[in-house]
Design an enzyme around this catalytic site. Structure first.
Site, PDB file in Angstrom:
ATOM      1  N   VAL A  96     -48.524 -39.324   4.248  1.00 36.93           N
ATOM      2  CA  VAL A  96     -48.482 -39.839   2.874  1.00 36.93           C
ATOM      3  C   VAL A  96     -47.261 -40.736   2.669  1.00 36.93           C
ATOM      4  O   VAL A  96     -47.368 -41.832   2.103  1.00 36.93           O
ATOM      5  CB  VAL A  96     -48.467 -38.682   1.842  1.00 36.93           C
ATOM      6  N   VAL A  98     -44.523 -35.111  -4.668  1.00 31.96           N
ATOM      7  CA  VAL A  98     -45.871 -35.197  -4.103  1.00 31.96           C
ATOM      8  C   VAL A  98     -46.238 -33.914  -3.350  1.00 31.96           C
ATOM      9  O   VAL A  98     -47.390 -33.478  -3.350  1.00 31.96           O
ATOM     10  CB  VAL A  98     -45.985 -36.424  -3.165  1.00 31.96           C
ATOM     11  N   SER A  99     -45.254 -33.287  -2.714  1.00 30.58           N
ATOM     12  CA  SER A  99     -45.497 -32.103  -1.883  1.00 30.58           C
ATOM     13  C   SER A  99     -46.247 -31.030  -2.668  1.00 30.58           C
ATOM     14  O   SER A  99     -46.012 -30.835  -3.861  1.00 30.58           O
ATOM     15  CB  SER A  99     -44.161 -31.520  -1.398  1.00 30.58           C
ATOM     16  N   HIS A 152     -53.166 -29.770 -10.308  1.00 28.27           N
ATOM     17  CA  HIS A 152     -53.676 -30.467  -9.108  1.00 28.27           C
ATOM     18  C   HIS A 152     -54.124 -29.406  -8.095  1.00 28.27           C
ATOM     19  O   HIS A 152     -53.541 -29.237  -7.040  1.00 28.27           O
ATOM     20  CB  HIS A 152     -52.581 -31.375  -8.537  1.00 28.27           C
TER      21      HIS A 152
HETATM   22  N1  LIG Z   1     -49.761 -34.506  -4.766  1.00 31.96           N
HETATM   23  C1  LIG Z   1     -50.737 -35.057  -4.079  1.00 31.96           C
HETATM   24  O1  LIG Z   1     -51.650 -35.660  -4.646  1.00 31.96           O
HETATM   25  C2  LIG Z   1     -50.721 -34.975  -2.577  1.00 31.96           C
HETATM   26  C3  LIG Z   1     -51.579 -35.799  -1.824  1.00 31.96           C
HETATM   27  C4  LIG Z   1     -51.532 -35.703  -0.429  1.00 31.96           C
HETATM   28  C5  LIG Z   1     -50.629 -34.834   0.182  1.00 31.96           C
HETATM   29  N2  LIG Z   1     -49.826 -34.062  -0.581  1.00 31.96           N
HETATM   30  C6  LIG Z   1     -48.841 -33.171   0.007  1.00 31.96           C
HETATM   31  O2  LIG Z   1     -47.784 -33.983   0.531  1.00 31.96           O
HETATM   32  C7  LIG Z   1     -47.150 -33.301   1.611  1.00 31.96           C
HETATM   33  C8  LIG Z   1     -47.078 -34.221   2.819  1.00 31.96           C
HETATM   34  O3  LIG Z   1     -48.354 -34.484   3.327  1.00 31.96           O
HETATM   35  P1  LIG Z   1     -48.528 -35.378   4.653  1.00 31.96           P
HETATM   36  O4  LIG Z   1     -49.972 -35.471   4.914  1.00 31.96           O
HETATM   37  O5  LIG Z   1     -47.706 -36.607   4.545  1.00 31.96           O
HETATM   38  O6  LIG Z   1     -47.848 -34.402   5.738  1.00 31.96           O
HETATM   39  P2  LIG Z   1     -47.181 -34.812   7.127  1.00 31.96           P
HETATM   40  O7  LIG Z   1     -47.059 -33.566   7.924  1.00 31.96           O
HETATM   41  O8  LIG Z   1     -47.910 -35.966   7.725  1.00 31.96           O
HETATM   42  O9  LIG Z   1     -45.732 -35.325   6.703  1.00 31.96           O
HETATM   43  C9  LIG Z   1     -44.754 -34.486   6.178  1.00 31.96           C
HETATM   44  C10 LIG Z   1     -43.423 -34.948   6.732  1.00 31.96           C
HETATM   45  O10 LIG Z   1     -42.384 -34.191   6.101  1.00 31.96           O
HETATM   46  C11 LIG Z   1     -41.347 -34.061   7.057  1.00 31.96           C
HETATM   47  N3  LIG Z   1     -40.406 -33.023   6.655  1.00 31.96           N
HETATM   48  C12 LIG Z   1     -40.565 -31.675   6.689  1.00 31.96           C
HETATM   49  N4  LIG Z   1     -39.464 -31.072   6.221  1.00 31.96           N
HETATM   50  C13 LIG Z   1     -38.591 -32.051   5.883  1.00 31.96           C
HETATM   51  C14 LIG Z   1     -37.283 -32.052   5.333  1.00 31.96           C
HETATM   52  N5  LIG Z   1     -36.636 -30.914   5.039  1.00 31.96           N
HETATM   53  N6  LIG Z   1     -36.691 -33.230   5.117  1.00 31.96           N
HETATM   54  C15 LIG Z   1     -37.322 -34.403   5.409  1.00 31.96           C
HETATM   55  N7  LIG Z   1     -38.555 -34.454   5.933  1.00 31.96           N
HETATM   56  C16 LIG Z   1     -39.189 -33.292   6.160  1.00 31.96           C
HETATM   57  C17 LIG Z   1     -42.078 -33.750   8.355  1.00 31.96           C
HETATM   58  O11 LIG Z   1     -41.273 -33.978   9.500  1.00 31.96           O
HETATM   59  C18 LIG Z   1     -43.272 -34.707   8.243  1.00 31.96           C
HETATM   60  O12 LIG Z   1     -43.035 -35.942   8.908  1.00 31.96           O
HETATM   61  C19 LIG Z   1     -47.969 -32.030   1.826  1.00 31.96           C
HETATM   62  O13 LIG Z   1     -47.357 -30.934   1.172  1.00 31.96           O
HETATM   63  C20 LIG Z   1     -49.311 -32.352   1.186  1.00 31.96           C
HETATM   64  O14 LIG Z   1     -49.999 -31.194   0.786  1.00 31.96           O
HETATM   65  C21 LIG Z   1     -49.861 -34.105  -1.949  1.00 31.96           C
HETATM   66  O1  LIG Z   2     -55.806 -31.813  -0.607  1.00 33.20           O
HETATM   67  C1  LIG Z   2     -54.630 -31.685  -0.291  1.00 33.20           C
HETATM   68  O2  LIG Z   2     -54.162 -30.619   0.144  1.00 33.20           O
HETATM   69  C2  LIG Z   2     -53.707 -32.863  -0.354  1.00 33.20           C
HETATM   70  C3  LIG Z   2     -53.683 -33.522  -1.697  1.00 33.20           C
HETATM   71  O3  LIG Z   2     -53.293 -32.651  -2.707  1.00 33.20           O
HETATM   72  C4  LIG Z   2     -54.959 -34.231  -2.025  1.00 33.20           C
HETATM   73  O4  LIG Z   2     -55.512 -33.997  -3.090  1.00 33.20           O
HETATM   74  O5  LIG Z   2     -55.412 -35.054  -1.194  1.00 33.20           O
END
Ligand SMILES: NC(=O)c1ccc[n+]([C@@H]2O[C@H](COP(=O)([O-])OP(=O)(O)OC[C@H]3O[C@@H](n4cnc5c(N)ncnc54)[C@H](O)[C@@H]3O)[C@@H](O)[C@H]2O)c1
Ligand SMILES: O=C(O)C[C@H](O)C(=O)O
Length: 311
Positions: free
Chosen positions: A11, A118-119, A175
């Site tokens: 993301v 976002v997390s 969400h």
């Molecule tokens: N709110 C939303 O709509 C939404 C949408 C998509 C994903 N997400 C969430 O976003 C997060 C990331 O998703 P992703 O697909 O990019 O995951 P990903 O695993 O591809 O990337 C996460 C990154 O965070 C890094 N990381 C972990 N701990 C860290 C720290 N302490 N400091 C800095 N970097 C750190 C990891 O090394 C990794 O590169 C997840 O929690 C996912 O559920 C939320």
């Molecule tokens: O579905 C997930 O866990 C990631 C994110 O919240 C999304 O809606 O794509």
């Protein structure tokens, strides 16, 4: 304008790519704990510049927050994503500690920034960031509604067989797979209620598909989605940095709006240079009000799990 994105994973890197490609900010810093990872993603994105024609400076950092100093906006995507079969809520145990420490680190170097969380579980992580940092409520914004609304528009466009951009529709509430509230009653096709173009049965299926939109993609991809999430964050960041005052459903701290207090949850907001400039308290009907109260109860239940992290 400078944007930092913490977490250079799927993301975070997609968001950096969209911000650069669309020239939303003059500078983007990607930061990750994985050695060399953010530098690599930044280099790869930067090497698109001549072929896609952008001038945004993109750099990477392995956990060196000094490089993020004086950012206008900081996006937190660090943490783990879910795997097929999991809920977002199951991520709280690992992600809460990460989000808290990241929020504290970024603010130490960018005390005036606006934070976009976002997390996942996003509403609870937004609440945690707000409580842990004590930032004013206009400067902490959870991104979820922008994405959920874009999925709602996608499913409506499929059902009506019209372009997504001709559909206006919003998702409020939490969400989560069971907490989202697609506002079907207010959705329109170029201003005409969607109920004039599809049966209630079809619209109910659209709403149900929207709610599990993230889970559907997680099942297909083996990890959660990133293209639409990254683009949704960039859309939000654009409205902040360029003071567009767009109305976007965001997870924000409520003090009486929608009958709720002491919670971050998705509601329509005007987003501009000050972050959350206004919360739009729309008139929901009785069933929408009940759905919102139920959604808030679920999010509040999740927030209760933060006690040890916030202690
Ligand atoms: N709110 C939303 O709509 C939404 C949408 C998509 C994903 N997400 C969430 O976003 C997060 C990331 O998703 P992703 O697909 O990019 O995951 P990903 O695993 O591809 O990337 C996460 C990154 O965070 C890094 N990381 C972990 N701990 C860290 C720290 N302490 N400091 C800095 N970097 C750190 C990891 O090394 C990794 O590169 C997840 O929690 C996912 O559920 C939320
Ligand atoms: O579905 C997930 O866990 C990631 C994110 O919240 C999304 O809606 O794509």
């Amino acid at each position: 304008m400078k944007v930092t994105i913490v977490g250079a994973g799927n993301v975070g890197a997609t968001c950096a790519d969209v911000i650069a490609y669309r020239g939303i900010a003059s500078e983007v810093v990607l930061l990750d704990i994985r050695e060399g990872f953010a530098e690599g993603k930044a280099m790869d994105i930067s090497q698109c510049a001549t072929n896609t024609g952008f001038n945004t400076k993109v750099s990477g950092s392995t956990n060196d927050y000094a490089k993020t100093a004086n950012s206008d906006v900081v996006v937190i995507t660090s943490g783990i994503p879910r795997k097929p079969g999991m809920t977002r809520e199951e991520l709280i145990g690992i992600n809460a500690g990460i989000v808290k420490s990241v929020a504290e680190n970024v603010l130490a170097h960018s005390p005036n920034c606006i934070v976009v969380v976002v997390s996942n579980p996003m509403d609870t992580m937004t609440y945690l960031a707000l409580k842990a940092t004590g930032l004013p409520k206009n400067r902490i914004i959870g991104m979820g509604g922008a994405l959920d609304s874009s999925r709602f528009r996608y499913y409506l466009s499929k059902a009506l067989d019209v372009p997504s951009n001709d559909i206006s529709a919003m998702v409020i509430g939490g969400h989560g797979d069971t907490t989202m509230i697609p506002l079907t009653r207010l959705a329109s096709y170029n201003g005409i209620p969607v109920s004039q173009f599809a049966s209630q049965e079809v619209l109910d299926k659209v709403a149900a598909d929207t709610m599990v939109g993230g889970a559907t993609l997680t099942g297909l991809l083996g990890t959660s989605a990133w293209y639409a999430p990254g683009a949704s964050v960039a859309y939000l960041v654009d409205s902040i940095l360029n003071d567009q005052k767009k109305m976007i459903a965001c997870s924000v701290f409520l003090e009486g709006e929608y009958g709720q207090n002491d919670i971050c949850i998705g509601v329509p907001c005007i987003i501009g240079k000050n972050g959350v400039e206004e919360i739009i308290d729309i008139n929901l009907n009785e069933s929408e009000k009940a759905a919102f109260a139920k959604s808030a109860e679920a999010v509040r239940g999740m927030n209760a799990d933060l006690k040890s992290v916030l202690a």
